[in-house]
Scaffold this active site. Sequence first.
Site, PDB file in Angstrom:
ATOM      1  N   THR A  36      -8.112   7.148  -1.655  1.00 58.02           N
ATOM      2  CA  THR A  36      -9.487   6.851  -2.072  1.00 58.02           C
ATOM      3  C   THR A  36     -10.412   8.023  -1.769  1.00 58.02           C
ATOM      4  OG1 THR A  36      -9.853   5.685   0.022  1.00 58.02           O
ATOM      5  CG2 THR A  36      -9.318   4.340  -1.913  1.00 58.02           C
ATOM      6  N   LYS A  77     -13.895   9.597  -3.743  1.00 57.79           N
ATOM      7  CA  LYS A  77     -15.184   9.914  -3.108  1.00 57.79           C
ATOM      8  C   LYS A  77     -15.589  11.359  -3.399  1.00 57.79           C
ATOM      9  CE  LYS A  77     -13.811   6.665   0.407  1.00 57.79           C
ATOM     10  NZ  LYS A  77     -12.924   6.549   1.576  1.00 57.79           N
ATOM     11  N   HIS A 113       0.794  -1.234   0.000  1.00 56.45           N
ATOM     12  CA  HIS A 113       0.000   0.000   0.000  1.00 56.45           C
ATOM     13  C   HIS A 113       0.823   1.278   0.000  1.00 56.45           C
ATOM     14  CE1 HIS A 113      -4.189  -1.332   0.320  1.00 56.45           C
ATOM     15  NE2 HIS A 113      -3.688  -2.385   0.910  1.00 56.45           N
ATOM     16  N   LYS A 171      -7.920  13.406   5.663  1.00 53.49           N
ATOM     17  CA  LYS A 171      -7.139  12.178   5.546  1.00 53.49           C
ATOM     18  C   LYS A 171      -6.252  12.072   6.785  1.00 53.49           C
ATOM     19  CE  LYS A 171      -5.834  13.684   1.552  1.00 53.49           C
ATOM     20  NZ  LYS A 171      -6.074  12.542   0.672  1.00 53.49           N
ATOM     21  N   ARG A 172      -5.705  10.909   6.991  1.00 49.91           N
ATOM     22  CA  ARG A 172      -4.806  10.696   8.126  1.00 49.91           C
ATOM     23  C   ARG A 172      -3.737  11.797   8.149  1.00 49.91           C
ATOM     24  NH1 ARG A 172      -0.256   7.247   8.151  1.00 49.91           N
ATOM     25  NH2 ARG A 172      -0.831   6.614   6.040  1.00 49.91           N
ATOM     26  N   LYS A 182       1.331  13.577   3.412  1.00 51.13           N
ATOM     27  CA  LYS A 182       0.043  14.047   2.890  1.00 51.13           C
ATOM     28  C   LYS A 182      -0.015  15.573   2.868  1.00 51.13           C
ATOM     29  CE  LYS A 182      -2.339   9.838   4.394  1.00 51.13           C
ATOM     30  NZ  LYS A 182      -2.862   9.306   3.120  1.00 51.13           N
TER      31      LYS A 182
END
Length: 757
Positions: A601, A605, A314, A494-495, A500
């Site tokens: 993901t 969405k 991942h 997101k985390r 990120k």
Amino acid sequence: MKTKNEMEKVLTEMCGSNLETCSYESIYTALLKIVEKESERKTAPVKGRKLYYISAEFLIGKLLSNNLINLGLYDSVKDCLEDHGKSMAELEEVEPEPSLGNGGLGRLAACFLDSLATLNLPGDGIGLRYHCGLFHQNFKNQLQSETPDFWMGDHDWAQMTEKTYPVSLAGKEYQARLYQIAVTGYEGRTNHLNLFDLDTIDPSVIGEGISFDKTDIEKNLTLFLYPDDSDDAGRLLRIYQQYLMVSAGAQLILEECEERGSNLHDLADYAAIQINDTHPSMVIPELIRLLCEKGIEFEEAAEIVTKVCAYTNHTILAEALEKWPRSYLEQVVPQLMPVIEKLDEIARTRTSDESTAIIDRNQMIHMAHMDIHFTHSTNGVAALHTEILKNSELHNFYQMYPEKFNNKTNGITFRRWLLKCNPELTELIENLIGSGFKKDAAELEKLMEFADDETVLKKLAAIKHDNKKAFADWLKHTQNITVNPDSIFTIQSKRLHEYKRQQLNLLYLIHQYFEIKAGNTPEVPVTAIFGAKAAPAYTIAKDIIHAILTLSKVIENDPEVSRWLQVVFIENYNVTAAEKMIPACDLSEQISLASKEASGTGNMKFMLNGALTLGTMDGANVEIADAVGEGNIYIFGQSSAQVIRRYQHGDYCAREWYETDANIRRAIQFLTSEEMLSCGQEENLRRLQNELIGKDWFQTLPDFNAYVVRKEQAIADYAHHPMDWTRRTLINISQAGFFSSDRTIAEYNEDIWHLGK
């Protein structure tokens, strides 16, 4: 029982009174029983190969409405309740959200289970039943703190069974209790999520916050998902958890296969196992050990397990490519060490390349290496990610096993992320193109016929505004925050992780603060929304949260700026919050450092729900850009090749960017300004400032100016060309079909699993 009148009769009988006088708790309990009965009716015998999807987390979200949709009962329940003065929204408030996952990894696993059942494929999940989840996030004094997330109640979807399996940990035998959650498919079959737990778990051992004695395994083993691993005790606890999951899971798999007629030599004809990241990797040596105990020779057992197991990688980040000191496994799972040593010996006969060893010269055991050597498939989760694995991060393995490597771009279940969370948009789409898209997401492409239909575009814009108002109401109700639904909603959820790059968004917002102070106001008011949790021991991530919350206070206290800019950070972000927020988004922030996000993901969405993407060419953003065309997405920043080259040469110096770029310097200096220190903690703010100047490992600063330009272009486009903006959102929705998890699962099955055969 699908008509409204039938539903009313059954509910009234089960509740024992008229629905008007029934409590929502009573109605919820009755519906839970109805769903259990209906889902049981859709179970089907397994023929041929069955999938076992093993994952440390399953972020399943609330299940009632999703199950009602999948079982074809939602509309009759909704209409029945409304006839008696009740609402589905209030009913959903009664249901606790299962705290069994954290971020994209767990949400993907949940989507995959939904799609397996929808496609009528036999496949169950295997994981752990965490009592307190990751944690409940609290904000106080602009700082994140953590408390246990006690989500379990009297009426739980997870049904306790009588089955237990013996698991040996550090020489002591424990009994792993099996719990099962029914997984319903949309007009499909019912599968199960199998969760293991110990009867001896005792939440009373939790002290202040989420602290507890990590050595008291009998009482703490399944208390928390991803317990703090900043010390030896925490790292050992992770191994205890992982082995409980895979040992009990392996015993369940062998038991089921033998009951269906397997002689275990033919196990690959009965079972396919997908290892979701490296947390379940010990299932490989554990299955081999169990097969040897049943009389199968080691070499054959290793061949059988290789045929049965497949591995999904991942990310390329070190934390997701787990490696453990040999001494840890010798302490916790000594029974596995002879198996792992033999596997390492076999792997070494295939190559002299030390970099591919399972046990390296420093006596570290590499889980991903074991996965690649002793599974028949290794897949990445987006086209770019898979190419990076093959050409860079796992190149040595790709040279050894080119036939094993393949790509399976991630996907999302449209039942939850469209039908459930955006019913108004679902209804519009159904009116335009029919209901076929609910089972075949590719049919969304039919919406392209309406790209220039002004009437349709106006309806689409009205739905977006309705969703923004609904989200604003939810924020007021749950967070006591008031937002302007007429502003542009830019959302990054997101985390919390440096790759990120929530810190890049933070620096932009500081830049925007200064621009407004100078009289350069944005074309439309901006509401910047964040949702994220930081791991309790991830100091810099928590500092980023603190800086964002502090900036929000500074802006709130400044009437000159707050007219134009608002920063919102959702406390305790979860699936329920995502279902409210995603349909309301205008601009989706997917700004990870190119080459670091395997897929993502959330980007899918947001796209499906009519947001435009502002992002780097990273993960699935690349495929989204290909699908919608460059005019319907806002791409910025370095390419993955440029980023990888910087790392290889080691020539990136954040301080040089800080010293030579006035805007970057102004934004970073503001972190410890008088305004920020009046609302925040100097220790946290200065530490983040020093990190950005002295390290900036995920290259925030080189992308800063390009990010500012593209974001301001997006805001201006939103303000000045609303009809064109809506046209581009329709194009995004129409091209979202590829990103359905139904497509992903169909590809896994076609290329890797061959279920039911």
